[in-house]
Design a protein around this motif. Sequence first.
Motif, PDB file in Angstrom:
ATOM      1  N   HIS A 217       8.550  46.462  23.926  1.00 64.96           N
ATOM      2  CA  HIS A 217       7.608  46.720  22.828  1.00 64.96           C
ATOM      3  C   HIS A 217       6.213  47.107  23.330  1.00 64.96           C
ATOM      4  O   HIS A 217       5.197  46.530  22.932  1.00 64.96           O
ATOM      5  CB  HIS A 217       7.497  45.501  21.906  1.00 64.96           C
ATOM      6  CG  HIS A 217       8.803  45.123  21.264  1.00 64.96           C
ATOM      7  ND1 HIS A 217       9.402  45.894  20.305  1.00 64.96           N
ATOM      8  CD2 HIS A 217       9.620  44.055  21.476  1.00 64.96           C
ATOM      9  CE1 HIS A 217      10.533  45.306  19.926  1.00 64.96           C
ATOM     10  NE2 HIS A 217      10.695  44.199  20.626  1.00 64.96           N
ATOM     11  N   GLY A 218       6.154  48.105  24.179  1.00 66.89           N
ATOM     12  CA  GLY A 218       4.875  48.648  24.627  1.00 66.89           C
ATOM     13  C   GLY A 218       4.607  49.992  23.984  1.00 66.89           C
ATOM     14  O   GLY A 218       5.532  50.762  23.707  1.00 66.89           O
ATOM     15  N   ALA A 246      12.499  47.678  29.853  1.00 66.11           N
ATOM     16  CA  ALA A 246      11.324  47.896  28.987  1.00 66.11           C
ATOM     17  C   ALA A 246      11.758  48.631  27.714  1.00 66.11           C
ATOM     18  O   ALA A 246      11.227  49.697  27.377  1.00 66.11           O
ATOM     19  CB  ALA A 246      10.259  48.672  29.726  1.00 66.11           C
ATOM     20  N   ASP A 247      12.708  48.045  27.021  1.00 61.99           N
ATOM     21  CA  ASP A 247      13.236  48.658  25.797  1.00 61.99           C
ATOM     22  C   ASP A 247      12.188  48.638  24.686  1.00 61.99           C
ATOM     23  O   ASP A 247      11.208  47.889  24.728  1.00 61.99           O
ATOM     24  CB  ASP A 247      14.495  47.916  25.333  1.00 61.99           C
ATOM     25  CG  ASP A 247      15.642  48.037  26.326  1.00 61.99           C
ATOM     26  OD1 ASP A 247      15.683  49.053  27.038  1.00 61.99           O
ATOM     27  OD2 ASP A 247      16.463  47.115  26.404  1.00 61.99           O
ATOM     28  N   HIS A 248      12.428  49.501  23.702  1.00 65.17           N
ATOM     29  CA  HIS A 248      11.542  49.638  22.533  1.00 65.17           C
ATOM     30  C   HIS A 248      10.136  50.115  22.934  1.00 65.17           C
ATOM     31  O   HIS A 248       9.168  49.851  22.217  1.00 65.17           O
ATOM     32  CB  HIS A 248      11.457  48.333  21.743  1.00 65.17           C
ATOM     33  CG  HIS A 248      12.795  47.778  21.359  1.00 65.17           C
ATOM     34  ND1 HIS A 248      13.617  48.401  20.446  1.00 65.17           N
ATOM     35  CD2 HIS A 248      13.464  46.683  21.786  1.00 65.17           C
ATOM     36  CE1 HIS A 248      14.741  47.707  20.327  1.00 65.17           C
ATOM     37  NE2 HIS A 248      14.679  46.647  21.125  1.00 65.17           N
ATOM     38  N   THR A 249      10.042  50.802  24.049  1.00 65.98           N
ATOM     39  CA  THR A 249       8.778  51.437  24.429  1.00 65.98           C
ATOM     40  C   THR A 249       8.571  52.693  23.593  1.00 65.98           C
ATOM     41  O   THR A 249       9.493  53.480  23.393  1.00 65.98           O
ATOM     42  CB  THR A 249       8.789  51.802  25.927  1.00 65.98           C
ATOM     43  OG1 THR A 249       8.769  50.603  26.701  1.00 65.98           O
ATOM     44  CG2 THR A 249       7.586  52.662  26.302  1.00 65.98           C
ATOM     45  N   ASP A 250       7.356  52.877  23.128  1.00 63.74           N
ATOM     46  CA  ASP A 250       6.970  54.086  22.389  1.00 63.74           C
ATOM     47  C   ASP A 250       5.848  54.758  23.185  1.00 63.74           C
ATOM     48  O   ASP A 250       4.722  54.263  23.204  1.00 63.74           O
ATOM     49  CB  ASP A 250       6.503  53.717  20.981  1.00 63.74           C
ATOM     50  CG  ASP A 250       6.225  54.936  20.106  1.00 63.74           C
ATOM     51  OD1 ASP A 250       6.156  56.060  20.648  1.00 63.74           O
ATOM     52  OD2 ASP A 250       6.064  54.767  18.884  1.00 63.74           O
ATOM     53  N   PRO A 270       2.973  67.036  33.490  1.00 60.00           N
ATOM     54  CA  PRO A 270       3.331  65.841  32.715  1.00 60.00           C
ATOM     55  C   PRO A 270       4.735  65.378  33.099  1.00 60.00           C
ATOM     56  O   PRO A 270       5.653  66.185  33.254  1.00 60.00           O
ATOM     57  CB  PRO A 270       3.284  66.347  31.267  1.00 60.00           C
ATOM     58  CG  PRO A 270       3.582  67.812  31.366  1.00 60.00           C
ATOM     59  CD  PRO A 270       3.107  68.275  32.718  1.00 60.00           C
ATOM     60  N   GLU A 271       4.908  64.065  33.248  1.00 57.34           N
ATOM     61  CA  GLU A 271       6.197  63.524  33.686  1.00 57.34           C
ATOM     62  C   GLU A 271       6.563  62.277  32.895  1.00 57.34           C
ATOM     63  O   GLU A 271       5.708  61.434  32.607  1.00 57.34           O
ATOM     64  CB  GLU A 271       6.140  63.130  35.164  1.00 57.34           C
ATOM     65  CG  GLU A 271       5.862  64.247  36.142  1.00 57.34           C
ATOM     66  CD  GLU A 271       5.779  63.707  37.559  1.00 57.34           C
ATOM     67  OE1 GLU A 271       6.809  63.731  38.258  1.00 57.34           O
ATOM     68  OE2 GLU A 271       4.695  63.243  37.954  1.00 57.34           O
ATOM     69  N   LEU A 272       7.848  62.153  32.606  1.00 59.97           N
ATOM     70  CA  LEU A 272       8.415  60.924  32.058  1.00 59.97           C
ATOM     71  C   LEU A 272       9.525  60.463  32.989  1.00 59.97           C
ATOM     72  O   LEU A 272      10.411  61.248  33.349  1.00 59.97           O
ATOM     73  CB  LEU A 272       8.999  61.159  30.659  1.00 59.97           C
ATOM     74  CG  LEU A 272       8.044  61.515  29.527  1.00 59.97           C
ATOM     75  CD1 LEU A 272       8.838  61.812  28.256  1.00 59.97           C
ATOM     76  CD2 LEU A 272       7.055  60.380  29.275  1.00 59.97           C
ATOM     77  N   GLU A 273       9.482  59.197  33.393  1.00 58.83           N
ATOM     78  CA  GLU A 273      10.568  58.587  34.159  1.00 58.83           C
ATOM     79  C   GLU A 273      11.069  57.401  33.346  1.00 58.83           C
ATOM     80  O   GLU A 273      10.355  56.413  33.178  1.00 58.83           O
ATOM     81  CB  GLU A 273      10.081  58.122  35.527  1.00 58.83           C
ATOM     82  CG  GLU A 273       9.607  59.238  36.442  1.00 58.83           C
ATOM     83  CD  GLU A 273       9.178  58.724  37.807  1.00 58.83           C
ATOM     84  OE1 GLU A 273       9.609  57.605  38.176  1.00 58.83           O
ATOM     85  OE2 GLU A 273       8.416  59.419  38.488  1.00 58.83           O
ATOM     86  N   ILE A 274      12.288  57.506  32.854  1.00 59.02           N
ATOM     87  CA  ILE A 274      12.798  56.523  31.904  1.00 59.02           C
ATOM     88  C   ILE A 274      14.049  55.864  32.478  1.00 59.02           C
ATOM     89  O   ILE A 274      15.041  56.543  32.767  1.00 59.02           O
ATOM     90  CB  ILE A 274      13.112  57.178  30.545  1.00 59.02           C
ATOM     91  CG1 ILE A 274      11.846  57.847  29.985  1.00 59.02           C
ATOM     92  CG2 ILE A 274      13.653  56.149  29.562  1.00 59.02           C
ATOM     93  CD1 ILE A 274      12.088  58.675  28.754  1.00 59.02           C
ATOM     94  N   TYR A 275      13.984  54.546  32.633  1.00 57.35           N
ATOM     95  CA  TYR A 275      15.106  53.774  33.170  1.00 57.35           C
ATOM     96  C   TYR A 275      15.607  52.750  32.150  1.00 57.35           C
ATOM     97  O   TYR A 275      16.377  51.857  32.504  1.00 57.35           O
ATOM     98  CB  TYR A 275      14.689  53.073  34.464  1.00 57.35           C
ATOM     99  CG  TYR A 275      14.177  54.042  35.508  1.00 57.35           C
ATOM    100  CD1 TYR A 275      15.061  54.773  36.297  1.00 57.35           C
ATOM    101  CD2 TYR A 275      12.812  54.244  35.684  1.00 57.35           C
ATOM    102  CE1 TYR A 275      14.600  55.673  37.251  1.00 57.35           C
ATOM    103  CE2 TYR A 275      12.342  55.151  36.635  1.00 57.35           C
ATOM    104  CZ  TYR A 275      13.244  55.862  37.410  1.00 57.35           C
ATOM    105  OH  TYR A 275      12.776  56.759  38.344  1.00 57.35           O
ATOM    106  N   ALA A 276      15.162  52.871  30.911  1.00 55.92           N
ATOM    107  CA  ALA A 276      15.609  51.989  29.825  1.00 55.92           C
ATOM    108  C   ALA A 276      16.284  52.846  28.759  1.00 55.92           C
ATOM    109  O   ALA A 276      16.071  54.057  28.692  1.00 55.92           O
ATOM    110  CB  ALA A 276      14.427  51.214  29.239  1.00 55.92           C
ATOM    111  N   ASP A 277      17.097  52.206  27.919  1.00 58.39           N
ATOM    112  CA  ASP A 277      17.909  52.958  26.962  1.00 58.39           C
ATOM    113  C   ASP A 277      17.239  53.159  25.605  1.00 58.39           C
ATOM    114  O   ASP A 277      17.146  54.268  25.106  1.00 58.39           O
ATOM    115  CB  ASP A 277      19.262  52.254  26.765  1.00 58.39           C
ATOM    116  CG  ASP A 277      20.096  52.277  28.030  1.00 58.39           C
ATOM    117  OD1 ASP A 277      20.009  53.275  28.762  1.00 58.39           O
ATOM    118  OD2 ASP A 277      20.816  51.295  28.284  1.00 58.39           O
ATOM    119  N   ASP A 278      16.758  52.101  25.018  1.00 56.01           N
ATOM    120  CA  ASP A 278      16.288  52.153  23.634  1.00 56.01           C
ATOM    121  C   ASP A 278      14.784  52.400  23.609  1.00 56.01           C
ATOM    122  O   ASP A 278      13.977  51.477  23.476  1.00 56.01           O
ATOM    123  CB  ASP A 278      16.646  50.846  22.924  1.00 56.01           C
ATOM    124  CG  ASP A 278      16.371  50.908  21.428  1.00 56.01           C
ATOM    125  OD1 ASP A 278      15.993  51.996  20.942  1.00 56.01           O
ATOM    126  OD2 ASP A 278      16.513  49.875  20.758  1.00 56.01           O
TER     127      ASP A 278
END
Length: 344
Positions: A217-218, A246-250, A270-278
């Motif tokens: 929730h960040g 770090a789920d529920h990140t916006d 610009p870069e996004l590195e995402i290792y969480a699902d939701d």
Amino acid sequence: MNVAAAIRARDPAELPGKRDEDWRWTDLRGLIRQVPEPSAQVDAAAVGAGPFDALAEDSIVVANGQGAAHIGVEPGETKVVALRVVSRGDGAHAARVSVDVEAAGRLVLLETYEGDAGSYLSQTGLLFSLGKDAAVERIVLASDGAEGVTVSQAQVELAPGAAFAQTVLTGGARRQRIETLVRHPGGHASLRLDGVYLLAEKRHADQTTVVTHEGLHGVTEQLTKGVVRDQARGVFQGRIVVTEGADHTDARMGHHALILSDRAEVDAKPELEIYADDVACAHGNTVGALDEDALFYARQRGIPEPEARAMLTEAFIGEVVDRIEHEPAREIARAWAAERLRGG
């Protein structure tokens, strides 16, 4: 590579350069062959008034790197502080600033970088620590000299429920980098990182941010806009990392720039590195010219072309300036931007 270490040791090999991936567009090692002698001492009382002094309860001047500064906010306390980083003459200097805001404290930090015509090398390291439910709005106005080289590096540590909002406005320098690294704990903490760069002549500005989400929730929101003309160069690097769990990140990031001459340049990564699902994460990036239809429309109504261009560019960057929450500082930022756009 470490700019502060290079200044202390007077060793140019310590400076970051184009072989360092995060510095490839802001090459200090290739620019600075010999680190200057330490800067001369400056009487902080003799530097004159700063642009935000009238808005602040307290004004702290760090002149040519002299002395470390600490800003503290007690639990539940509210402060408005002006922090002035002043560079005068030739030479090299580094400074450290720590900012501690305890639980439920509130701080508006009005931070300026003020340089003269000297060929200075300046590094400022800032460490922000925010307690639970604390809030900081950091407004940075960077007015470095055309021959100055400035590096500002901020590290931000957030507690759950904290809120950190930042707006950086800069006119660049010979080389300039304003860097912000944030550890985001989630826990409904919120982060806003905004920026404006208005560059002319041969000025260079680099706005680099790295946000690491480490908990549930960040929220992160980021918007940077730039205008470059002549032979200026703008650099934007934004990285958002969402770690495992770090789920529920916006997290949302946007960078948009206008290039107003053939020899100007904008480099954006610009870069996004995402290792969480939701998660809900997105980024956008555009680089282009002024809308010719809008310019034609304005000129048809009798507005001279230079004024029409200034009006359109002011409207373009106005979206970022309008997000500044502190109203008096927002008006100073708006006037600063208008002066540079119309003067250019």
